[in-house]
Scaffold this motif. Structure first.
Motif, PDB file in Angstrom:
ATOM      1  N   VAL A   3      11.305  70.920  44.632  1.00 52.47           N
ATOM      2  CA  VAL A   3      11.600  70.514  43.252  1.00 52.47           C
ATOM      3  C   VAL A   3      12.382  71.611  42.537  1.00 52.47           C
ATOM      4  N   THR A   4      11.959  72.853  42.733  1.00 48.31           N
ATOM      5  CA  THR A   4      12.659  73.990  42.116  1.00 48.31           C
ATOM      6  C   THR A   4      14.118  74.023  42.539  1.00 48.31           C
ATOM      7  N   ASP A   5      14.362  73.940  43.845  1.00 48.21           N
ATOM      8  CA  ASP A   5      15.733  73.992  44.370  1.00 48.21           C
ATOM      9  C   ASP A   5      16.574  72.843  43.838  1.00 48.21           C
TER      10      ASP A   5
ATOM     11  N   HIS B   8       1.124  62.133  42.270  1.00 50.47           N
ATOM     12  CA  HIS B   8       1.310  63.508  41.835  1.00 50.47           C
ATOM     13  C   HIS B   8       1.843  63.598  40.396  1.00 50.47           C
ATOM     14  N   VAL B   9       1.538  64.727  39.762  1.00 46.49           N
ATOM     15  CA  VAL B   9       1.931  64.990  38.377  1.00 46.49           C
ATOM     16  C   VAL B   9       2.716  66.296  38.340  1.00 46.49           C
ATOM     17  N   ALA B  10       3.777  66.333  37.530  1.00 47.92           N
ATOM     18  CA  ALA B  10       4.591  67.553  37.431  1.00 47.92           C
ATOM     19  C   ALA B  10       4.949  67.841  35.983  1.00 47.92           C
TER      20      ALA B  10
ATOM     21  N   GLU C 278      19.186  62.850  31.799  1.00 48.15           N
ATOM     22  CA  GLU C 278      19.434  61.874  32.856  1.00 48.15           C
ATOM     23  C   GLU C 278      19.563  62.558  34.224  1.00 48.15           C
ATOM     24  N   SER C 279      20.261  63.687  34.261  1.00 51.96           N
ATOM     25  CA  SER C 279      20.447  64.395  35.529  1.00 51.96           C
ATOM     26  C   SER C 279      19.114  64.946  36.055  1.00 51.96           C
ATOM     27  N   VAL C 280      18.256  65.438  35.161  1.00 54.49           N
ATOM     28  CA  VAL C 280      16.930  65.923  35.571  1.00 54.49           C
ATOM     29  C   VAL C 280      16.089  64.754  36.090  1.00 54.49           C
ATOM     30  N   SER C 281      16.152  63.631  35.387  1.00 50.00           N
ATOM     31  CA  SER C 281      15.402  62.441  35.798  1.00 50.00           C
ATOM     32  C   SER C 281      15.844  61.969  37.182  1.00 50.00           C
ATOM     33  N   ASN C 282      17.152  61.944  37.413  1.00 49.50           N
ATOM     34  CA  ASN C 282      17.684  61.511  38.707  1.00 49.50           C
ATOM     35  C   ASN C 282      17.286  62.485  39.823  1.00 49.50           C
ATOM     36  N   ALA C 283      17.277  63.779  39.502  1.00 48.18           N
ATOM     37  CA  ALA C 283      16.926  64.794  40.507  1.00 48.18           C
ATOM     38  C   ALA C 283      15.467  64.653  40.945  1.00 48.18           C
ATOM     39  N   LEU C 284      14.591  64.282  40.001  1.00 45.65           N
ATOM     40  CA  LEU C 284      13.162  64.175  40.306  1.00 45.65           C
ATOM     41  C   LEU C 284      12.787  62.835  40.922  1.00 45.65           C
TER      42      LEU C 284
ATOM     43  N   PHE D 173      11.367  62.417  44.550  1.00 47.38           N
ATOM     44  CA  PHE D 173      10.041  62.944  44.877  1.00 47.38           C
ATOM     45  C   PHE D 173       8.911  61.961  44.550  1.00 47.38           C
ATOM     46  N   GLU D 174       9.256  60.840  43.905  1.00 50.45           N
ATOM     47  CA  GLU D 174       8.290  59.765  43.612  1.00 50.45           C
ATOM     48  C   GLU D 174       7.030  60.289  42.908  1.00 50.45           C
ATOM     49  N   LEU D 175       7.233  61.075  41.864  1.00 47.92           N
ATOM     50  CA  LEU D 175       6.128  61.600  41.078  1.00 47.92           C
ATOM     51  C   LEU D 175       5.599  60.523  40.132  1.00 47.92           C
ATOM     52  N   SER D 176       4.281  60.455  39.981  1.00 48.59           N
ATOM     53  CA  SER D 176       3.689  59.410  39.134  1.00 48.59           C
ATOM     54  C   SER D 176       3.850  59.716  37.646  1.00 48.59           C
ATOM     55  N   HIS D 177       3.726  61.013  37.297  1.00 47.95           N
ATOM     56  CA  HIS D 177       3.856  61.428  35.897  1.00 47.95           C
ATOM     57  C   HIS D 177       4.677  62.716  35.852  1.00 47.95           C
ATOM     58  N   THR D 178       5.632  62.789  34.915  1.00 51.74           N
ATOM     59  CA  THR D 178       6.409  64.018  34.720  1.00 51.74           C
ATOM     60  C   THR D 178       6.520  64.326  33.236  1.00 51.74           C
ATOM     61  N   THR D 179       6.408  65.587  32.909  1.00 53.20           N
ATOM     62  CA  THR D 179       6.613  66.050  31.533  1.00 53.20           C
ATOM     63  C   THR D 179       7.636  67.180  31.585  1.00 53.20           C
ATOM     64  N   ILE D 180       8.775  66.960  30.960  1.00 52.90           N
ATOM     65  CA  ILE D 180       9.874  67.933  31.006  1.00 52.90           C
ATOM     66  C   ILE D 180      10.130  68.453  29.596  1.00 52.90           C
ATOM     67  N   GLU D 181      10.030  69.772  29.425  1.00 53.06           N
ATOM     68  CA  GLU D 181      10.396  70.380  28.146  1.00 53.06           C
ATOM     69  C   GLU D 181      11.722  71.105  28.322  1.00 53.06           C
ATOM     70  N   ILE D 182      12.680  70.792  27.450  1.00 51.56           N
ATOM     71  CA  ILE D 182      14.007  71.412  27.532  1.00 51.56           C
ATOM     72  C   ILE D 182      14.121  72.493  26.462  1.00 51.56           C
TER      73      ILE D 182
END
Length: 289
Positions: free
Chosen positions: A213-215, A239-241, A260-266, A269-278
């Motif tokens: 995910v980092t890469d 999984h949750v990220a 959108e680019s972050v959403s597409n990148a993740l 990985f088929e994560l169930s929940h994601t929380t992204i702070e920019i």
């Protein structure tokens, strides 16, 4: 979708009651035939019964929506079920070894006719339960189907040993088979228990997932840096990220493109929940740990 979920629950329920009923018969039959091999398989089937019961309960609770108290829903109940299952199997396996090991030096001939009858019944019951779950689409059904097929092969082994002892006076085969079953159970139980405990402590469900995910995020041109990347699992499957992404943008359009680019990148990985702070490069992260 609702019909499919109901059908899945019905099939798992069938497998549970078959396994539960036969486990009781096994313990009684193992005692009557004086066979530690059947007792060992009874402990194995007890573990499968607990697994199937946990899966059935989870399958039913999976239809319930998250609440204000349980905001992620009820998926972590499967971890609790796995933990209880592991403890029960370890205690049961220790008891079987306590009974079987002394018999290696002083073996007792079991009642082979009773063993043969129970073994045939075991093949039929577990085979029918596996048939009921065959072709299931859910992960629960697929995993449980493999467990039941494994039980079928175990009973085939008991049947072969019982037939051999019917014609040969080799009572040592009974404790040898029970110890083999028990060590196999313990190996898998301890391995799964370690994984379960790690998930309880919110360890990353996959050692390579965090780095991947980092890469993937750092490959994005708009991402300058990232920190506070945390990945954990609700039940080993979902999984949750969460992550803080550092970027620099000049307009709302660039901000939306970044999201959108972050959403597409993740997505891969088929994560169930994601929380992204920019965060902007000029911002100071408010989280200190």
């Amino acid at each position: 979708m609702a019909h499919s979920h109901s059908h899945s629950s019905e099939k798992i329920g069938w497998a549970f009651f078959l396994n539960f009923g036969f486990t009781i018969i096994e313990f009684i039959g193992g005692w009557l035939t004086n066979s530690t091999a059947i007792m060992a398989d009874a402990v194995h089937d007890l573990g499968d019964t607990l697994s199937i019961g946990s899966a059935w309960l989870l399958n039913k609770l999976g239809t319930k929506s998250a609440t204000k108290e349980f905001t992620y829903g009820y998926r972590r109940l499967s971890l609790l079920g796995a933990l209880i299952n592991g403890i029960v199997l370890i205690v049961g396996s220790a008891w079987i070894l306590y009974e079987a090991v002394p018999r290696l030096s002083n073996p007792e001939m079991p009642e082979t006719e009773g063993m043969i009858v129970l073994a045939i019944l075991g093949v039929l019951v577990n085979g029918f339960a596996a048939y009921k779950l065959h072709g299931g689409k859910s992960l629960n059904e697929k995993v449980l189907n493999w467990h039941l097929l494994e039980d079928v092969f175990g009973w085939v082994a008991v049947l072969i040993v019982a037939i051999v002892m019917q014609f040969k006076d080799w009572p040592v085969l009974d404790p040898v088979l029970s110890i083999g079953f028990t060590l196999f159970i313990l190996f898998n139980v301890i391995r799964n228990l370690v994984s379960t405990v790690k998930l309880f402590f919110q360890a990353s469900p996959d050692n390579s997932l965090l780095q991947n995910v980092t890469d993937k995020l750092l490959e994005l041109d708009a991402v300058i840096d990232l920190h506070h990347l945390h990945i954990w699992s609700l039940d080993g499957e979902h999984h949750v990220a969460t992550v803080h992404v550092v970027s620099q943008f000049e307009s709302k359009v660039e901000y939306l493109e970044l999201k959108e680019s972050v959403s597409n990148a993740l997505q891969k990985f088929e994560l169930s929940h994601t929380t992204i702070e920019i965060e902007l490069t000029s911002e100071e992260c408010r989280d200190v740990c």
